[in-house]
Motif scaffolding. Structure first.
Motif, mmCIF file in Angstrom:
data_model
loop_
_atom_site.group_PDB
_atom_site.id
_atom_site.type_symbol
_atom_site.label_atom_id
_atom_site.label_comp_id
_atom_site.label_asym_id
_atom_site.label_seq_id
_atom_site.Cartn_x
_atom_site.Cartn_y
_atom_site.Cartn_z
ATOM 1 N N LEU A 171 52.635 30.313 12.914
ATOM 2 C CA LEU A 171 52.945 29.202 12.011
ATOM 3 C C LEU A 171 51.816 28.168 11.901
ATOM 4 C CD1 LEU A 171 56.750 28.610 12.725
ATOM 5 C CD2 LEU A 171 55.688 29.667 10.723
ATOM 6 N N PRO A 172 51.151 27.769 13.003
ATOM 7 C CA PRO A 172 50.057 26.787 12.843
ATOM 8 C C PRO A 172 48.973 27.274 11.886
ATOM 9 C CG PRO A 172 50.688 26.956 15.144
ATOM 10 C CD PRO A 172 51.415 28.051 14.433
ATOM 11 N N GLU A 173 48.584 28.546 11.988
ATOM 12 C CA GLU A 173 47.553 29.080 11.093
ATOM 13 C C GLU A 173 48.046 29.100 9.648
ATOM 14 O OE1 GLU A 173 44.808 33.102 10.411
ATOM 15 O OE2 GLU A 173 46.228 33.006 12.100
ATOM 16 N N LEU A 174 49.343 29.433 9.465
ATOM 17 C CA LEU A 174 49.897 29.472 8.111
ATOM 18 C C LEU A 174 49.944 28.065 7.514
ATOM 19 C CD1 LEU A 174 51.285 31.022 5.813
ATOM 20 C CD2 LEU A 174 53.467 30.656 6.999
ATOM 21 N N ILE A 175 50.367 27.093 8.317
ATOM 22 C CA ILE A 175 50.427 25.699 7.825
ATOM 23 C C ILE A 175 49.034 25.223 7.427
ATOM 24 C CG2 ILE A 175 50.871 23.326 8.553
ATOM 25 C CD1 ILE A 175 53.184 24.482 10.285
ATOM 26 N N LEU A 204 58.737 22.586 5.554
ATOM 27 C CA LEU A 204 59.558 21.659 4.783
ATOM 28 C C LEU A 204 58.982 20.256 4.713
ATOM 29 C CD1 LEU A 204 62.165 21.369 3.181
ATOM 30 C CD2 LEU A 204 63.369 20.908 5.323
ATOM 31 N N ASN A 205 58.304 19.796 5.768
ATOM 32 C CA ASN A 205 57.841 18.407 5.810
ATOM 33 C C ASN A 205 56.334 18.269 5.621
ATOM 34 O OD1 ASN A 205 60.456 17.311 6.311
ATOM 35 N ND2 ASN A 205 60.313 18.090 8.423
ATOM 36 N N GLU A 206 55.684 19.283 5.088
ATOM 37 C CA GLU A 206 54.238 19.193 4.851
ATOM 38 C C GLU A 206 53.953 18.174 3.743
ATOM 39 O OE1 GLU A 206 51.582 20.800 6.593
ATOM 40 O OE2 GLU A 206 53.376 20.811 7.861
ATOM 41 N N SER A 207 52.831 17.449 3.906
ATOM 42 C CA SER A 207 52.517 16.364 2.969
ATOM 43 C C SER A 207 52.282 16.872 1.550
ATOM 44 C CB SER A 207 51.286 15.604 3.465
ATOM 45 O OG SER A 207 50.180 16.491 3.575
ATOM 46 N N TRP A 208 51.648 18.034 1.425
ATOM 47 C CA TRP A 208 51.359 18.541 0.080
ATOM 48 C C TRP A 208 52.635 18.918 -0.691
ATOM 49 C CZ3 TRP A 208 53.479 23.296 0.151
ATOM 50 C CH2 TRP A 208 53.469 24.024 1.355
ATOM 51 N N LEU A 209 53.740 19.091 0.040
ATOM 52 C CA LEU A 209 54.998 19.404 -0.638
ATOM 53 C C LEU A 209 55.512 18.187 -1.409
ATOM 54 C CD1 LEU A 209 56.720 21.958 -0.856
ATOM 55 C CD2 LEU A 209 58.114 21.109 1.025
ATOM 56 N N VAL A 239 47.301 35.686 6.777
ATOM 57 C CA VAL A 239 47.754 35.309 8.115
ATOM 58 C C VAL A 239 48.562 36.468 8.683
ATOM 59 C CG1 VAL A 239 49.086 33.665 9.481
ATOM 60 C CG2 VAL A 239 47.807 32.873 7.459
ATOM 61 N N LEU A 240 48.205 36.885 9.899
ATOM 62 C CA LEU A 240 48.877 38.014 10.534
ATOM 63 C C LEU A 240 49.714 37.540 11.706
ATOM 64 C CD1 LEU A 240 45.915 40.562 10.622
ATOM 65 C CD2 LEU A 240 47.734 40.400 8.921
ATOM 66 N N SER A 241 50.925 38.095 11.832
ATOM 67 C CA SER A 241 51.769 37.857 12.986
ATOM 68 C C SER A 241 51.998 39.191 13.673
ATOM 69 C CB SER A 241 53.117 37.254 12.563
ATOM 70 O OG SER A 241 54.006 37.212 13.655
ATOM 71 N N GLU A 242 51.686 39.231 14.966
ATOM 72 C CA GLU A 242 51.786 40.505 15.684
ATOM 73 C C GLU A 242 53.229 40.945 15.856
ATOM 74 O OE1 GLU A 242 49.341 42.423 16.343
ATOM 75 O OE2 GLU A 242 47.897 40.976 15.557
ATOM 76 N N GLY A 243 54.132 39.999 15.926
ATOM 77 C CA GLY A 243 55.540 40.361 16.073
ATOM 78 C C GLY A 243 55.866 40.806 17.481
#
Length: 849
Positions: A10-14, A42-47, A175-179
């Motif tokens: 999530l940090p990389e995606l944000i 949901l609470n990102e400034s660009w939103l 962005v990759l998530s290993e899961g």
């Protein structure tokens, strides 16, 4: 909240979405991307306080995701998190995350191309490559480029080839998530399944229940297979606490919830599911997957203009998705009902729906968007040109597009309804006829799988029967008990089993369309069901059928259609086929309604054409002149034209001769010989003499024959022709003289007989003559002013060939004496001189003294 594998990504995606207007997230099944990502953003400034729209390919997944995220916020669905799907929505002014099915996005974009109140659009499970998802992404990209440079787009998937999507999103970061997953043992079959898969699935389920712990998730291609496996399992002793729960898209929400909910302690469940359970949602407690390896997909045929469901092998990506369902919570096992050899032959990915679907709805969406050429938009796979052109042609036929290809006001109204263009057109046409309520019911019924079930021998394709059953099975028609409803959502009507659950869905959808058209919810005109055929003609003008023989019909588009078994509609003069397959020469009709000729002429008035048809009728061997009313390939009526124009009648006679061949003309021996003499001359001098072979004469009838045919209309009239004089008149006077000199009709032999020359072989004209009539002729006779030797067939007194030669002198000096011995023995009374060169020729037994 339980930590899921997606948390680490999530940090990389944000960060990626903070710096870019697009991103691609690849995370395996069970990573948590569907429910964690929207909440994390949901609470990102660009939103800037705008909404997040998340597209899910299926209604079940959309509702489940919304409920899960709402519970994570300790709120009911409809506050911060809501959803909007077909026939159901839960949102409020405070909704910030809206989970929608893909068709809803295009409605929102058409209403507000800039999506002013939306800051982020998420395309979940994009690897499924549905037509709606591809279209929604293309429209969002154009909106982003022209109207909203701050609109964020996020594409998420478990098995997506990310690079092409990232390039489409203007080189967006990936962005990759290993899961996190547990090992899954894979068990293949040793040999292929023969016949139906249901018995083998049941045996595999019994084995898995005995050998492994946990719940079972069984993948089947469709609802029919699910019902049959469920019926077989109910006949078996599966042990205490084992529940069987189906899972497919048209199930009621309560039944779907039961399938995905955890099993109570001490119980196990067998979930019989379609590919709906392949991604997007988690079926709790599953440790065992049994995969039939099959899926059902719609296939559109540009050849017929029809869509049919095809059962096809799954792709490798889908098979891996299904297998992964067994390893989400603990080590699991996956039974595959195919061999390892078959596994190596699986396609890597599922074909995008864009390449195999009916594109009529897409063409209407793009026209409403203001795009006539799909090349104006960015696509992963652009719409196939042929299928798209066919879709636009249908829209023109429905009045949705004008002559220039732009959308009409009627087309805009169709697009606003959000139905397939055929059904939208039908509903809009029905309203001024006071048949709007019936059209809404009919549209909802056609959107649903067949609600009647019967044995094949009792099949009845009449759509009116379904509407009657629908009205009896819904509250507006009276008490449900009156319809004979049985426990389990079934009822009986006129000997058929009625799926009352499907009836409720159809009724709910019909009510939605009635509200959209601002119609009364409970009014039906008396006898309005009889208008079904006319309404279907509005929706399926290309599938209006005219009876050819009992049960077989010719469709307006020129294709054939037929019923599988004899039934009441088999004898209808006209019908409209709403549902048919694309198999064989005649497509099988599954749903239809009869249509009266008066109704057909009324609703298709502007498309019926009149034509004068003056043609040769092979049956009566004469010209028939008729005025026809036509609708595509159908002839609706005709009347005789008493006095067709001479030129049109002449053209029909020439057509008849071309069909029948020159043998229809009255050839005499003289006219046939003249034709062959002309061929001889053409062979000798092709530059100056016409070709008179049969095909050449047929090709040049306008020159040599047509002037003599005026006033003729039948084979009997043609019998009056003098072909010898007609062919002779074809030649200039000089050529007629030359023909007689160069290619005479006869040759006078030494006996005095005039014998016809045979010109059947143009390169070797032939003279058949009795040998005794040639005595005294020293050399081979010639024609063509002495340049062409005749091939002589020398005959016995019985007119049987005894020698073929073009060198008469050699024959007299040699072979004659051998022939003489034989003939003298067989014909002793005849004259056989020792010296044929000085002997008297004769056409008698012996020469006159």
């Amino acid at each position: 909240m339980t930590e899921l594998p997606i948390e680490s990504a999530l940090p990389e995606l944000i960060k990626a979405l903070g710096a870019n207007t697009g991103a691609v997230l690849v995370a395996p099944p069970g990573a948590g991307k569907t429910t964690r990502v929207p909440l994390a953003l949901l609470n990102e400034s660009w939103l800037a306080g705008r909404k997040i729209l998340m597209l899910e390919p299926r209604r079940l997944a959309a509702r489940a995701a919304a409920r899960f995220m709402a519970s994570a916020l300790d709120e009911p669905v409809g506050q911060t998190v809501g959803y909007r799907v077909k026939l159901d929505s839960k949102t409020s002014p405070s909704t910030r995350i809206e989970v929608i099915t893909e068709g809803v996005l295009t409605r929102l974009l058409q209403a507000d191309p800039a999506l002013e109140d939306v800051g982020l659009v998420i395309f979940d499970e994009f690897h499924e490559r549905s037509l709606h998802a591809d279209t929604g992404l293309a429209l969002c990209l154009q909106s982003q480029a022209l109207l909203r440079d701050d609109l964020r787009l996020l594409v998420m998937s478990a098995t997506l080839d990310a690079e092409p999507v990232a390039q489409l999103l203007n080189e967006a970061p990936i962005v990759l998530s290993e899961g996190r997953s547990y090992p899954v043992e894979t068990i293949f079959r040793e040999k292929r399944v023969d016949g139906r898969i249901e018995p083998e699935l049941v045996r595999t389920i019994q084995t898995a229940l005995a050998d492994h712990a946990g719940d079972l998730l069984v993948f089947l291609p469709g609802e029919g297979e699910i019902r049959r496996v469920q019926a077989r399992l109910r006949e078996l002793e599966l042990g205490p606490g084992v529940r069987i729960t189906p899972l497919y898209g048209s199930l009621p929400q309560e039944a779907q919830d039961q399938a995905i909910a955890p099993s109570p302690p001490g119980t196990r469940k067998i979930v019989l599911a379609t590919s709906i359970a392949e991604s997007s949602l988690t079926v709790e407690g599953v440790r065992i997957v049994i995969d039939s390896g099959l899926m059902r997909v719609p296939r559109f045929s540009p050849r017929t203009g029809m869509t049919s469901l095809a059962t096809v092998p799954v792709s490798r990506a889908s098979a891996d998705q299904r297998r992964g369902r067994a390893g989400r919570l603990a080590p699991g096992v996956c039974y595959r009902l195919w061999t390892e050899a078959d596994d190596r032959r699986l396609a890597s990915r599922t074909t995008p729906e864009m390449l195999e679907a009916d594109l009529a709805a897409l063409a209407l969406e793009l026209a409403a968007w203001g795009v006539a050429d799909p090349a104006e938009l960015l696509w992963l796979d652009p719409p196939p040109a042929a299928a798209f052109a066919q879709a636009r042609e249908l829209l023109r036929q429905l009045g949705a597009l004008n002559g220039d290809g732009g959308i009409t006001p009627h087309g805009k109204s169709m697009a606003e309804l959000g139905l397939h263009p055929r059904l939208a057109h039908m509903m809009l046409q029905a309203v001024p006829l006071q048949l709007g309520e019936l059209a809404c019911e009919l549209a909802a019924l056609l959107n649903e799988r067949d609600m009647l079930r019967s044995e094949p021998q009792a099949a009845n394709a009449d759509v009116r029967l379904r509407l009657e059953a629908l009205r009896r099975s819904t509250p507006q028609a009276g008490a449900r008990e009156a319809s004979g409803e049985l426990p389990g959502g079934e009822a009986f009507y006129q000997g058929f089993t009625v799926d009352t659950v499907a009836c409720r869905r159809i009724a709910a959808e019909a009510s939605q369309w009635k509200r959209a058209l601002r119609l009364s919810q409970d009014s039906h005109r008396s006898g309005d069901i009889d208008a079904c055929g006319m309404l279907l003609a509005f929706a399926y003008p290309d599938r209006i059928g005219q009876q050819r023989t009992t049960g077989r019909f010719l469709l307006r588009n020129g294709r054939g259609a037929a019923f599988g078994v004899v039934q009441p509609l088999s004898r209808a003069a006209y019908l409209v086929a709403a549902s048919l397959d694309d198999q064989g020469q005649d497509s099988r009709i599954h749903l239809a309604a009869p249509l009266e000729l008066q109704e057909l002429e009324a609703c298709m008035r502007d498309q019926i054409t009149e034509e004068s048809v003056i043609e040769w009728d092979r049956t009566v061997q004469a010209v028939r002149a008729r005025k026809r009313r036509r609708l595509g390939a159908l002839t609706l009526g005709e009347q005789t034209i008493v006095n067709p124009s001479p030129d049109e009648a002449l053209a029909a006679v020439l057509q008849g001769i071309a069909m029948e061949g020159l043998s229809i003309l009255p050839w005499s021996k003289a006219s046939r010989q003249l034709q062959l003499r002309l061929q001889f001359m053409h062979h000798a001098d092709p530059a100056n003499w016409p070709d008179a072979c049969e095909q050449a004469l047929l090709d040049s009838m306008e020159e040599w024959l047509a002037p003599h045919l005026y006033g003729m209309r039948s084979r009997a009239d043609l019998a009056r022709l003098n072909l010898h004089d007609i062919l002779e008149a074809w030649l200039p006077w000089e050529q007629r003289k030359e023909l007689d000199a160069y290619a005479p009709t006869h040759f006078q032999v030494p006996s005095g007989s005039r014998i016809a020359i045979d010109y059947n072989e143009p390169s070797q004209p032939l003279l058949s003559v009795r040998l005794q009539e040639m005595f005294g002729l020293l050399d081979t006779p010639r024609i063509g002013r002495g340049r062409v030797p005749l091939t002589l067939h020398l005959l016995s007194p019985a007119s049987r060939p005894v020698q073929v030669t073009q060198d008469l002198a050699s024959f007299w000096s040699g072979t004659y004496f051998e022939v003489k011995k034989d003939l003298k023995g067989r014909y002793p009374k005849h004259y056989w001189p020792d010296d044929p060169l000085i002997a008297q020729p004769t056409n008698r037994v012996r020469p006159r003294t």
